[in-house]
Scaffold this active site. Structure first.
Site, PDB file in Angstrom:
ATOM      1  N   GLY A 189      -3.208 -39.012  71.705  1.00  0.00           N
ATOM      2  CA  GLY A 189      -2.758 -38.031  70.721  1.00  0.00           C
ATOM      3  C   GLY A 189      -3.790 -37.884  69.641  1.00  0.00           C
ATOM      4  O   GLY A 189      -4.598 -38.789  69.421  1.00  0.00           O
ATOM      5  N   HIS A 198       4.249 -41.195  66.464  1.00  0.00           N
ATOM      6  CA  HIS A 198       3.003 -41.615  65.817  1.00  0.00           C
ATOM      7  C   HIS A 198       2.264 -40.402  65.240  1.00  0.00           C
ATOM      8  O   HIS A 198       1.795 -40.438  64.096  1.00  0.00           O
ATOM      9  CB  HIS A 198       2.106 -42.344  66.837  1.00  0.00           C
ATOM     10  CG  HIS A 198       0.794 -42.795  66.282  1.00  0.00           C
ATOM     11  ND1 HIS A 198       0.461 -44.111  66.073  1.00  0.00           N
ATOM     12  CD2 HIS A 198      -0.292 -42.082  65.893  1.00  0.00           C
ATOM     13  CE1 HIS A 198      -0.768 -44.194  65.559  1.00  0.00           C
ATOM     14  NE2 HIS A 198      -1.241 -42.968  65.433  1.00  0.00           N
ATOM     15  N   GLU A 199       2.198 -39.320  66.025  1.00  0.00           N
ATOM     16  CA  GLU A 199       1.467 -38.126  65.561  1.00  0.00           C
ATOM     17  C   GLU A 199       2.229 -37.394  64.462  1.00  0.00           C
ATOM     18  O   GLU A 199       1.629 -36.914  63.501  1.00  0.00           O
ATOM     19  CB  GLU A 199       1.190 -37.176  66.735  1.00  0.00           C
ATOM     20  CG  GLU A 199       0.340 -37.761  67.851  1.00  0.00           C
ATOM     21  CD  GLU A 199      -0.929 -38.448  67.367  1.00  0.00           C
ATOM     22  OE1 GLU A 199      -1.330 -39.432  68.008  1.00  0.00           O
ATOM     23  OE2 GLU A 199      -1.500 -38.025  66.340  1.00  0.00           O
ATOM     24  N   HIS A 237       1.519 -38.776  61.218  1.00  0.00           N
ATOM     25  CA  HIS A 237       0.250 -38.328  60.625  1.00  0.00           C
ATOM     26  C   HIS A 237       0.444 -37.055  59.808  1.00  0.00           C
ATOM     27  O   HIS A 237      -0.247 -36.827  58.819  1.00  0.00           O
ATOM     28  CB  HIS A 237      -0.813 -38.078  61.707  1.00  0.00           C
ATOM     29  CG  HIS A 237      -1.550 -39.321  62.134  1.00  0.00           C
ATOM     30  ND1 HIS A 237      -2.191 -40.164  61.255  1.00  0.00           N
ATOM     31  CD2 HIS A 237      -1.735 -39.855  63.361  1.00  0.00           C
ATOM     32  CE1 HIS A 237      -2.741 -41.176  61.924  1.00  0.00           C
ATOM     33  NE2 HIS A 237      -2.476 -41.020  63.204  1.00  0.00           N
ATOM     34  N   GLN A 259      -6.221 -35.868  61.020  1.00  0.00           N
ATOM     35  CA  GLN A 259      -7.242 -36.859  61.404  1.00  0.00           C
ATOM     36  C   GLN A 259      -8.635 -36.240  61.502  1.00  0.00           C
ATOM     37  O   GLN A 259      -9.624 -36.987  61.547  1.00  0.00           O
ATOM     38  CB  GLN A 259      -6.884 -37.517  62.739  1.00  0.00           C
ATOM     39  CG  GLN A 259      -5.628 -38.396  62.652  1.00  0.00           C
ATOM     40  CD  GLN A 259      -5.288 -39.040  63.966  1.00  0.00           C
ATOM     41  OE1 GLN A 259      -4.631 -38.425  64.812  1.00  0.00           O
ATOM     42  NE2 GLN A 259      -5.738 -40.239  64.186  1.00  0.00           N
ATOM     43  N   CYS A 297      -4.834 -46.744  66.234  1.00  0.00           N
ATOM     44  CA  CYS A 297      -4.996 -45.395  65.679  1.00  0.00           C
ATOM     45  C   CYS A 297      -6.481 -45.065  65.629  1.00  0.00           C
ATOM     46  O   CYS A 297      -7.296 -45.910  65.259  1.00  0.00           O
ATOM     47  CB  CYS A 297      -4.393 -45.340  64.279  1.00  0.00           C
ATOM     48  SG  CYS A 297      -4.492 -43.709  63.501  1.00  0.00           S
ATOM     49  N   LEU A 298      -6.806 -43.831  66.006  1.00  0.00           N
ATOM     50  CA  LEU A 298      -8.214 -43.414  65.998  1.00  0.00           C
ATOM     51  C   LEU A 298      -8.776 -43.390  64.578  1.00  0.00           C
ATOM     52  O   LEU A 298      -9.988 -43.391  64.379  1.00  0.00           O
ATOM     53  CB  LEU A 298      -8.356 -42.034  66.649  1.00  0.00           C
ATOM     54  CG  LEU A 298      -7.980 -41.963  68.133  1.00  0.00           C
ATOM     55  CD1 LEU A 298      -8.008 -40.527  68.625  1.00  0.00           C
ATOM     56  CD2 LEU A 298      -8.860 -42.848  68.983  1.00  0.00           C
TER      57      LEU A 298
HETATM   58  O1  K2U Z   1      -3.121 -40.801  66.444  1.00  0.00           O
HETATM   59  C1  K2U Z   1      -3.995 -41.481  66.974  1.00  0.00           C
HETATM   60  O2  K2U Z   1      -4.765 -42.156  66.320  1.00  0.00           O
HETATM   61  C2  K2U Z   1      -4.026 -41.630  68.494  1.00  0.00           C
HETATM   62  C3  K2U Z   1      -3.194 -42.845  68.804  1.00  0.00           C
HETATM   63  C4  K2U Z   1      -1.885 -42.353  69.308  1.00  0.00           C
HETATM   64  C5  K2U Z   1      -0.928 -43.435  69.673  1.00  0.00           C
HETATM   65  C6  K2U Z   1      -0.995 -44.708  69.115  1.00  0.00           C
HETATM   66  C7  K2U Z   1      -0.059 -45.682  69.501  1.00  0.00           C
HETATM   67  C8  K2U Z   1       0.929 -45.368  70.413  1.00  0.00           C
HETATM   68  C9  K2U Z   1       0.983 -44.091  70.967  1.00  0.00           C
HETATM   69  C10 K2U Z   1       0.052 -43.140  70.590  1.00  0.00           C
HETATM   70  C11 K2U Z   1      -3.978 -43.768  69.752  1.00  0.00           C
HETATM   71  O3  K2U Z   1      -5.311 -43.763  69.559  1.00  0.00           O
HETATM   72  S1  K2U Z   1      -3.851 -43.383  71.375  1.00  0.00           S
HETATM   73  C12 K2U Z   1      -4.435 -44.881  72.096  1.00  0.00           C
HETATM   74  C13 K2U Z   1      -3.364 -45.275  73.015  1.00  0.00           C
HETATM   75  C14 K2U Z   1      -3.560 -45.006  74.365  1.00  0.00           C
HETATM   76  C15 K2U Z   1      -2.523 -45.287  75.236  1.00  0.00           C
HETATM   77  C16 K2U Z   1      -1.334 -45.848  74.784  1.00  0.00           C
HETATM   78  C17 K2U Z   1      -1.165 -46.110  73.429  1.00  0.00           C
HETATM   79  C18 K2U Z   1      -2.198 -45.827  72.535  1.00  0.00           C
HETATM   80 NI    NI Z   2      -3.080 -42.375  64.671  1.00  0.00          NI
END
Ligand code: K2U
Ligand code: NI
Length: 186
Positions: A60, A154-155, A158, A65, A111-112
Site C-alpha cells: 500500500g 493502515h493506509e 495515513h 507519504q 511502514c515505507l
Molecule cells: O503504508 C505503507 O507504508 C505500506 C505498508 C502497508 C502495510 C503495512 C503493514 C500491514 C499492511 C500494510 C507496508 O510497507 S507494506 C509491507 C508489507 C508487505 C506485506 C505485508 C505487510 C506489509
Molecule cells: Ni505506512
C-alpha cells in the site's frame, strides 16, 4: 515513477496532517498521482525492479507519504498464487462498518515512511465494509478481511495523520489483544 527518495519519513509534518478530501473530476496531476501510487507498489513487488531502483516492497502507499496531503491511497495485494490480485485506488475512502472482532499481524507492521523496526501488535478490525471513489469518480463498496483489511486500515490511518505504532501499547507491545484473532503474514 515514484522512488524511495520521493517517500517522506517519520518526523515530516505532512505525515501528521489530516489529508484533504478530493473533488471530481480529478485534475491531471491527481490522476497521475493515482497511477504513480499504484505503479510504485506493483513495481515494489518485482524483485528485479526493487534491485534496480532500490525500492522497499509495499502493498500500500498513501498520497501523504509522497508529501501530497490528499485523501488518496493505492493497494495491490497478490493474496494467493495465480489468483487475481486485489488492486485498486481509493479516493475519499471510508469504513462504513466493521466487526467487533479484531486482528493483528503476528509479525507486527512496518511502514515505507518508517526506517526502523517498531515491534508490537497493531490491533485492527478483522472485517470491514468500506466505500471509496475510483479515479473516474465512481463510488464503490467492498468487504475486506485478512491482510487487505489490515492494509486498508493502515493506509486510511495515513490520511488521518496516524502511524501504525500509535496503536502499539508501549508498556506491553505484545500483550494479548482481547477479541482478536492473530494473522500470520506469509
Ligand atoms: O503504508 C505503507 O507504508 C505500506 C505498508 C502497508 C502495510 C503495512 C503493514 C500491514 C499492511 C500494510 C507496508 O510497507 S507494506 C509491507 C508489507 C508487505 C506485506 C505485508 C505487510 C506489509
Ligand atoms: Ni505506512
Amino acid at each position: 515513477m515514484i522512488l524511495m527518495d520521493d517517500i517522506i519519513r517519520e518526523g515530516h509534518p505532512t505525515l501528521r496532517k489530516i489529508a484533504e478530501e478530493v473533488t471530481f473530476p480529478l485534475t491531471d496531476d491527481e490522476r497521475k498521482l493515482c497511477n504513480d501510487l499504484l505503479e510504485y507498489i506493483i513495481n515494489s513487488q518485482d524483485d528485479e525492479l526493487c534491485e534496480r531502483y532500490g525500492l522497499r516492497p509495499g502493498i500500500g502507499l498513501a498520497a501523504p507519504q509522497v508529501n501530497v496531503s490528499k485523501r488518496i491511497f493505492a493497494l495491490h495485494i497478490e493474496e494467493e498464487e495465480g489468483k487475481k490480485p486485489l488492486s485498486f485506488v481509493a479516493i475519499n475512502p471510508k469504513i462504513v462498518s466493521h466487526s467487533v472482532e479484531k486482528t493483528y499481524l503476528i509479525s507486527g507492521e512496518g511502514c515505507l515512511s518508517v526506517d526502523r523496526d517498531v515491534d508490537g501488535f497493531v490491533p485492527r478490525y478483522a472485517r470491514i465494509t468500506v466505500k471509496a471513489f475510483d479515479p473516474d469518480g465512481k463510488e464503490y463498496k467492498m468487504r475486506l478481511k485478512g491482510l487487505p483489511a489490515i492494509a486498508f486500515q493502515h493506509e486510511l490511518d495515513h490520511l488521518n495523520g496516524i502511524m501504525f505504532y500509535d496503536h502499539i501499547d508501549v508498556n506491553a507491545p505484545f500483550k494479548v489483544i482481547p477479541d482478536a484473532t492473530p494473522l500470520e503474514r506469509d
